[in-house]
Design a protein around this motif. Structure first.
Motif, PDB file in Angstrom:
ATOM      1  N   TYR A 224       0.835  -1.407  -0.013  1.00  0.00           N
ATOM      2  CA  TYR A 224       0.002   0.091   0.011  1.00  0.00           C
ATOM      3  C   TYR A 224       0.808   1.170  -0.190  1.00  0.00           C
ATOM      4  O   TYR A 224       1.856   1.372   0.638  1.00  0.00           O
ATOM      5  CB  TYR A 224      -0.816  -0.015   1.173  1.00  0.00           C
ATOM      6  CG  TYR A 224      -1.937  -1.090   1.425  1.00  0.00           C
ATOM      7  CD1 TYR A 224      -3.053  -1.041   1.132  1.00  0.00           C
ATOM      8  CD2 TYR A 224      -1.431  -2.373   1.983  1.00  0.00           C
ATOM      9  CE1 TYR A 224      -4.085  -2.085   1.328  1.00  0.00           C
ATOM     10  CE2 TYR A 224      -2.209  -3.430   2.246  1.00  0.00           C
ATOM     11  CZ  TYR A 224      -3.647  -3.245   1.595  1.00  0.00           C
ATOM     12  OH  TYR A 224      -4.348  -4.375   2.024  1.00  0.00           O
ATOM     13  N   ARG A 225       0.489   2.401  -0.720  1.00  0.00           N
ATOM     14  CA  ARG A 225       1.069   3.523  -0.389  1.00  0.00           C
ATOM     15  C   ARG A 225       0.488   3.975   1.030  1.00  0.00           C
ATOM     16  O   ARG A 225      -0.652   4.090   1.486  1.00  0.00           O
ATOM     17  CB  ARG A 225       0.563   4.571  -1.333  1.00  0.00           C
ATOM     18  CG  ARG A 225       0.767   4.487  -2.838  1.00  0.00           C
ATOM     19  CD  ARG A 225       0.349   5.622  -3.590  1.00  0.00           C
ATOM     20  NE  ARG A 225       0.805   5.308  -5.085  1.00  0.00           N
ATOM     21  CZ  ARG A 225       2.059   5.677  -5.475  1.00  0.00           C
ATOM     22  NH1 ARG A 225       2.888   6.238  -4.545  1.00  0.00           N
ATOM     23  NH2 ARG A 225       2.281   5.489  -6.697  1.00  0.00           N
ATOM     24  N   THR A 226       1.378   4.486   1.775  1.00  0.00           N
ATOM     25  CA  THR A 226       1.105   4.652   3.345  1.00  0.00           C
ATOM     26  C   THR A 226       0.110   5.665   3.578  1.00  0.00           C
ATOM     27  O   THR A 226      -0.357   5.680   4.337  1.00  0.00           O
ATOM     28  CB  THR A 226       2.600   4.678   4.107  1.00  0.00           C
ATOM     29  OG1 THR A 226       3.350   3.623   3.804  1.00  0.00           O
ATOM     30  CG2 THR A 226       2.296   4.466   5.542  1.00  0.00           C
ATOM     31  N   GLU A 227       0.472   6.874   2.772  1.00  0.00           N
ATOM     32  CA  GLU A 227      -0.394   8.006   2.758  1.00  0.00           C
ATOM     33  C   GLU A 227      -2.019   7.441   2.963  1.00  0.00           C
ATOM     34  O   GLU A 227      -2.631   8.361   3.677  1.00  0.00           O
ATOM     35  CB  GLU A 227      -0.194   8.839   1.547  1.00  0.00           C
ATOM     36  CG  GLU A 227      -0.736   8.374   0.378  1.00  0.00           C
ATOM     37  CD  GLU A 227      -0.500   9.426  -0.835  1.00  0.00           C
ATOM     38  OE1 GLU A 227      -1.418  10.128  -1.001  1.00  0.00           O
ATOM     39  OE2 GLU A 227       0.552   9.293  -1.590  1.00  0.00           O
ATOM     40  N   GLN A 228      -2.379   6.443   2.562  1.00  0.00           N
ATOM     41  CA  GLN A 228      -3.920   6.027   2.735  1.00  0.00           C
ATOM     42  C   GLN A 228      -4.299   5.937   4.133  1.00  0.00           C
ATOM     43  O   GLN A 228      -5.673   6.251   4.298  1.00  0.00           O
ATOM     44  CB  GLN A 228      -4.065   4.681   2.034  1.00  0.00           C
ATOM     45  CG  GLN A 228      -4.065   4.637   0.382  1.00  0.00           C
ATOM     46  CD  GLN A 228      -3.719   3.411  -0.140  1.00  0.00           C
ATOM     47  OE1 GLN A 228      -4.834   2.638  -0.347  1.00  0.00           O
ATOM     48  NE2 GLN A 228      -2.791   2.866  -0.518  1.00  0.00           N
ATOM     49  N   PHE A 229      -3.455   5.850   4.832  1.00  0.00           N
ATOM     50  CA  PHE A 229      -3.856   5.470   6.277  1.00  0.00           C
ATOM     51  C   PHE A 229      -3.681   6.756   7.145  1.00  0.00           C
ATOM     52  O   PHE A 229      -3.894   6.736   8.183  1.00  0.00           O
ATOM     53  CB  PHE A 229      -2.816   4.272   6.941  1.00  0.00           C
ATOM     54  CG  PHE A 229      -3.057   2.975   6.299  1.00  0.00           C
ATOM     55  CD1 PHE A 229      -4.042   2.278   6.438  1.00  0.00           C
ATOM     56  CD2 PHE A 229      -2.087   2.538   5.303  1.00  0.00           C
ATOM     57  CE1 PHE A 229      -4.168   1.075   5.821  1.00  0.00           C
ATOM     58  CE2 PHE A 229      -2.261   1.464   4.667  1.00  0.00           C
ATOM     59  CZ  PHE A 229      -3.260   0.422   4.976  1.00  0.00           C
ATOM     60  N   ARG A 230      -3.160   7.736   6.594  1.00  0.00           N
ATOM     61  CA  ARG A 230      -2.906   9.060   7.320  1.00  0.00           C
ATOM     62  C   ARG A 230      -4.569   9.637   7.754  1.00  0.00           C
ATOM     63  O   ARG A 230      -5.139   9.772   6.735  1.00  0.00           O
ATOM     64  CB  ARG A 230      -2.326  10.236   6.425  1.00  0.00           C
ATOM     65  CG  ARG A 230      -0.743   9.535   5.977  1.00  0.00           C
ATOM     66  CD  ARG A 230       0.088   9.372   7.251  1.00  0.00           C
ATOM     67  NE  ARG A 230       1.549   8.923   6.834  1.00  0.00           N
ATOM     68  CZ  ARG A 230       2.101   8.026   7.286  1.00  0.00           C
ATOM     69  NH1 ARG A 230       1.760   7.202   8.222  1.00  0.00           N
ATOM     70  NH2 ARG A 230       3.338   7.715   6.868  1.00  0.00           N
TER      71      ARG A 230
END
Length: 326
Positions: A224-230
């Protein structure tokens, strides 16, 4: 009473930010049930192939132990020197709780979330990140072809890409790759459809001139692109519920305007809870390890306007209903 200064304060050592972290979550209870009899061996195979196939210069590993029995200790001890972080819960919090508690604080721009019953093939990292490189709006990439998940939280991909002729429907995934996935999951109904063709006969893919990727991804193992969880703070109050991930993980990429994709060929195998011949006969020799420079050309934070995301989702729903759901 404190005397003197802490010598650590005078050190100028720097933290090194790697581009990728793999988070492995597992729960193996103290149980005599047949379902769990081989799970320690399965965990061993997962960690063995994971540590052999990643580049330690680009990738960190986090283990999340959801209050497993002491039987796992011997396995974990074998790999501790290759593990960046090891978390042990004093009760089974459930997969979603443990994963969210970790990935919402991950610094790396990419994070792979995986169950502990996955066999990693040589070259899986390179295949996954080649997909991110070729398709900058990819938000989730699985290292195994998952055509039956084409339409699962994936409306964004079908709008403009349909108009540009980048979405194709035909025979792209080899039968052996489909059969391998079905063998691991033991769910043959996954390829069935109410339409003319099943998912083994035809698949939906996205193409550019250099790469083809299967449309669809899933939470068993994906990067995953980690920014999705921000900036998401929803709380999983249930420890376990079937498909609970869809409320906290699976829906995020679509909300961000990203695509869910998977590799055209198999780079991981879903072992399940029993060691079968696929696992026994697998070649564990490491090769085709990803290079640090491979990440230089990957867009880590593609910019998108909310209006464009909305338009793509709206167009995607139209094309899914009237063009691609056949």
């Amino acid at each position: 009473m404190r005397q003197g200064n802490n010598p650590e304060k005078d050190k100028l050592e720097r933290n090194i930010l790697k581009p990728h972290r793999v988070v492995v979550v597992f729960y193996i209870p103290e149980s005599e049930e047949d379902f769990y009899n081989e799970m320690v061996a399965v965990l061993d195979k997962c960690l063995q192939t994971l540590t052999l196939t990643i580049n330690a210069e680009t990738t960190n590993i986090t283990l999340l132990n959801n209050n497993s029995s002491n039987k796992v200790k011997a396995v974990i001890d074998k790999y501790l020197d290759q593990i960046d972080k090891y978390v042990v819960y004093n009760e089974n919090k459930g997969k979603v709780y443990a994963v969210l508690n970790e990935v919402r604080g991950v610094y790396e721009p990419f994070v792979t979330i995986t169950d502990a019953d996955i066999l990693f093939y040589n070259g899986w990292e390179k295949a996954v990140f080649e997909t991110f490189r070729q398709f900058p709006l990819a938000g989730v990439v699985s290292p195994m072809p998952l055509p039956y998940l084409t339409f699962y939280y994936n409306h964004n991909i079908f709008g403009f890409n349909t108009l540009k002729g980048k979405i194709k429907y035909g025979k792209y995934v080899a039968d052996e790759d489909i059969d391998l996935y079905i063998q691991g999951t033991n769910l043959p109904n996954l390829i069935e459809r109410k339409t003319k063709y099943n998912w083994k006969e035809k698949q939906v893919v996205i193409q550019n001139k250099d790469n083809t990727a299967v449309v669809g991804a899933y939470h068993v193992v994906s990067t995953y692109r980690t920014e999705q969880f921000r900036n998401y703070y929803s709380y999983p109050d249930l420890k376990f519920q079937n498909s609970y991930e869809l409320y906290f993980i699976d829906c995020l990429s679509e909300a961000k305007g990203f695509y869910k994709l998977s590799t055209l060929k198999t780079f991981a195998y879903h072992i399940g809870n029993k060691i079968d011949k696929v696992v026994q006969n697998h070649d564990y020799n490491p090769k085709d390890i990803i290079d640090k420079s491979f990440f230089d050309d990957i867009v880590t934070n593609p910019k998108q306007s909310k209006i464009i995301i909305f338009i793509r989702a709206l167009m995607g729903r139209f094309f899914i209903k009237f063009v691609w759901n056949r």
